[in-house]
Write a protein that holds these residues in place. Sequence first.
Motif, PDB file in Angstrom:
ATOM      1  N   THR A 128       0.833  -1.397   0.274  1.00 25.73           N
ATOM      2  CA  THR A 128       0.052  -0.073  -0.079  1.00 25.73           C
ATOM      3  C   THR A 128       0.899   1.313  -0.149  1.00 25.73           C
ATOM      4  O   THR A 128       2.090   1.056   0.251  1.00 25.73           O
ATOM      5  CB  THR A 128      -1.042   0.103   1.149  1.00 25.73           C
ATOM      6  OG1 THR A 128      -0.346   0.523   2.365  1.00 25.73           O
ATOM      7  CG2 THR A 128      -1.504  -1.319   1.665  1.00 25.73           C
ATOM      8  N   THR A 129       0.186   2.487  -0.248  1.00 27.94           N
ATOM      9  CA  THR A 129       1.113   3.550  -0.353  1.00 27.94           C
ATOM     10  C   THR A 129       1.256   4.254   1.008  1.00 27.94           C
ATOM     11  O   THR A 129       2.282   4.954   1.241  1.00 27.94           O
ATOM     12  CB  THR A 129       0.231   4.823  -0.925  1.00 27.94           C
ATOM     13  OG1 THR A 129      -1.131   4.838  -0.265  1.00 27.94           O
ATOM     14  CG2 THR A 129      -0.150   4.604  -2.366  1.00 27.94           C
ATOM     15  N   ALA A 130       0.766   3.469   2.113  1.00 30.91           N
ATOM     16  CA  ALA A 130       1.286   3.700   3.534  1.00 30.91           C
ATOM     17  C   ALA A 130       2.312   2.787   4.059  1.00 30.91           C
ATOM     18  O   ALA A 130       2.824   2.979   5.424  1.00 30.91           O
ATOM     19  CB  ALA A 130       0.003   3.637   4.505  1.00 30.91           C
ATOM     20  N   GLY A 131       2.397   1.389   3.340  1.00 31.53           N
ATOM     21  CA  GLY A 131       3.457   0.570   3.678  1.00 31.53           C
ATOM     22  C   GLY A 131       2.842  -1.044   3.686  1.00 31.53           C
ATOM     23  O   GLY A 131       1.795  -1.052   3.095  1.00 31.53           O
ATOM     24  N   PRO A 132       3.510  -1.786   4.021  1.00 27.02           N
ATOM     25  CA  PRO A 132       3.131  -3.174   3.385  1.00 27.02           C
ATOM     26  C   PRO A 132       2.120  -3.902   4.778  1.00 27.02           C
ATOM     27  O   PRO A 132       2.135  -3.332   5.979  1.00 27.02           O
ATOM     28  CB  PRO A 132       4.365  -4.054   3.470  1.00 27.02           C
ATOM     29  CG  PRO A 132       5.372  -3.237   4.576  1.00 27.02           C
ATOM     30  CD  PRO A 132       4.891  -1.883   4.422  1.00 27.02           C
ATOM     31  N   LEU A 133       1.287  -4.847   4.160  1.00 27.77           N
ATOM     32  CA  LEU A 133       0.247  -5.388   5.246  1.00 27.77           C
ATOM     33  C   LEU A 133       0.429  -6.696   5.007  1.00 27.77           C
ATOM     34  O   LEU A 133       0.187  -7.551   3.687  1.00 27.77           O
ATOM     35  CB  LEU A 133      -1.200  -4.890   4.872  1.00 27.77           C
ATOM     36  CG  LEU A 133      -1.510  -3.658   5.203  1.00 27.77           C
ATOM     37  CD1 LEU A 133      -2.965  -3.186   4.536  1.00 27.77           C
ATOM     38  CD2 LEU A 133      -1.674  -3.394   6.689  1.00 27.77           C
ATOM     39  N   ASN A 134       0.952  -7.285   6.034  1.00 26.39           N
ATOM     40  CA  ASN A 134       1.106  -8.914   6.057  1.00 26.39           C
ATOM     41  C   ASN A 134      -0.288  -9.488   6.546  1.00 26.39           C
ATOM     42  O   ASN A 134      -0.558  -9.038   7.634  1.00 26.39           O
ATOM     43  CB  ASN A 134       2.104  -9.413   7.078  1.00 26.39           C
ATOM     44  CG  ASN A 134       3.534  -8.883   6.557  1.00 26.39           C
ATOM     45  OD1 ASN A 134       4.338  -9.511   5.794  1.00 26.39           O
ATOM     46  ND2 ASN A 134       3.859  -7.635   6.883  1.00 26.39           N
ATOM     47  N   ILE A 135      -0.838 -10.495   5.712  1.00 33.85           N
ATOM     48  CA  ILE A 135      -2.258 -10.770   6.162  1.00 33.85           C
ATOM     49  C   ILE A 135      -2.447 -12.381   6.165  1.00 33.85           C
ATOM     50  O   ILE A 135      -1.690 -12.922   5.090  1.00 33.85           O
ATOM     51  CB  ILE A 135      -3.311 -10.169   4.900  1.00 33.85           C
ATOM     52  CG1 ILE A 135      -3.627  -8.818   5.094  1.00 33.85           C
ATOM     53  CG2 ILE A 135      -4.665 -10.794   5.213  1.00 33.85           C
ATOM     54  CD1 ILE A 135      -4.216  -7.978   3.929  1.00 33.85           C
ATOM     55  N   VAL A 136      -2.936 -13.027   7.029  1.00 32.49           N
ATOM     56  CA  VAL A 136      -3.193 -14.283   7.217  1.00 32.49           C
ATOM     57  C   VAL A 136      -4.647 -14.611   7.255  1.00 32.49           C
ATOM     58  O   VAL A 136      -5.458 -13.899   8.011  1.00 32.49           O
ATOM     59  CB  VAL A 136      -2.631 -14.716   8.476  1.00 32.49           C
ATOM     60  CG1 VAL A 136      -3.162 -16.529   8.444  1.00 32.49           C
ATOM     61  CG2 VAL A 136      -1.091 -14.845   8.314  1.00 32.49           C
ATOM     62  N   ALA A 137      -5.125 -15.144   5.979  1.00 35.73           N
ATOM     63  CA  ALA A 137      -6.265 -15.543   5.817  1.00 35.73           C
ATOM     64  C   ALA A 137      -6.781 -16.996   6.644  1.00 35.73           C
ATOM     65  O   ALA A 137      -5.978 -17.938   6.165  1.00 35.73           O
ATOM     66  CB  ALA A 137      -6.988 -15.850   4.338  1.00 35.73           C
TER      67      ALA A 137
END
Length: 322
Positions: A128-137
């Motif tokens: 994202t433009t704000a930084g990374p998002l590590n997501i676990v589904a």
Amino acid sequence: MVVVHTRRQRSRLLEPTCILLLMLVVLFFVYIGGMFWFISGSSSSSTTSKIADDRQLRSERVNRPNRPQSVQVVLDEAKWQKKLGPESACSYRSLSDLPPSEFHPRKGERHMVDPPEGGKMSLVCCDTTAGPLNIVAHHNWAPNGAQRAMEMVTSGYFDSGVPFMRCVKGFLCQFGLNSDAEKSKEFRSSIPDDPQWLPAGPNHRVFKGVKRFAQGYLAYAGAGPNTRSKQWILTLEGNGPLGGGSPWEVPWGEIVHPESFNTLKKIYTGYGEKGPPQGQLGKNGMTEEMKKEFPQLDYIKSCRLIDEFTFPESSPDAHLMD
């Protein structure tokens, strides 16, 4: 006699030249041979180094020392499915990078209750433009919701730019409509609701300081039963009222790694409830006029499926921590 003498003189004059040419030829072949040996040696060394590195990575992924023994058994090399993309902006490169508290979330300081266990896990990296998002589904948390989310990710839906159109400070961000109006036509069909695993009702909003809907939970926005489609919500702070009865507010995943929570702090919330109108955004996309009107809006630039793992049904207790 004069002719013979002249030829001898010429022969003597040519001898140094011939010797010099011969030396140059020898040096040329020595140089060519040396280059061939160097290239062959480097290639062999590189291949040997790569094999060693791969073995080390496999060893670390399967036998991470700070994991409980039961988890080490589950993370068998033959069962691990790594889908890492070289362009990943996130720190987590594999599900094996997760500490036990994120790999097997349990009731405690973050979660009000024990989340559903086992099943399939998907690691996603959103840039994202704000930084990374590590997501676990966690597919066992909300099978229908997690499946739709992964379909959106793997289709490249987020690559056209998805604005954080509604971000309220201390509450949540809502997003999912695409900057490209044509892309927003995708995933219009709604999906069936999933059973709510959070405790319902106003009496379960907070328990021992832990709010029902934890910071970084991901769910869908909705307007009634079976209305979830492509708009997600992401909590910027823990929230008590969310998940208390609305059938669409079933968490299907969460963000992990400290850098993701740092990104939450950076997402612009200044527009609040007065961000881009959903009707216009869904119909026309993010037009130049809207970009000028909301210049500080943050966007998801891309989302990638990094890794997946499914717990073996024959090992229902493999998830338990020491």
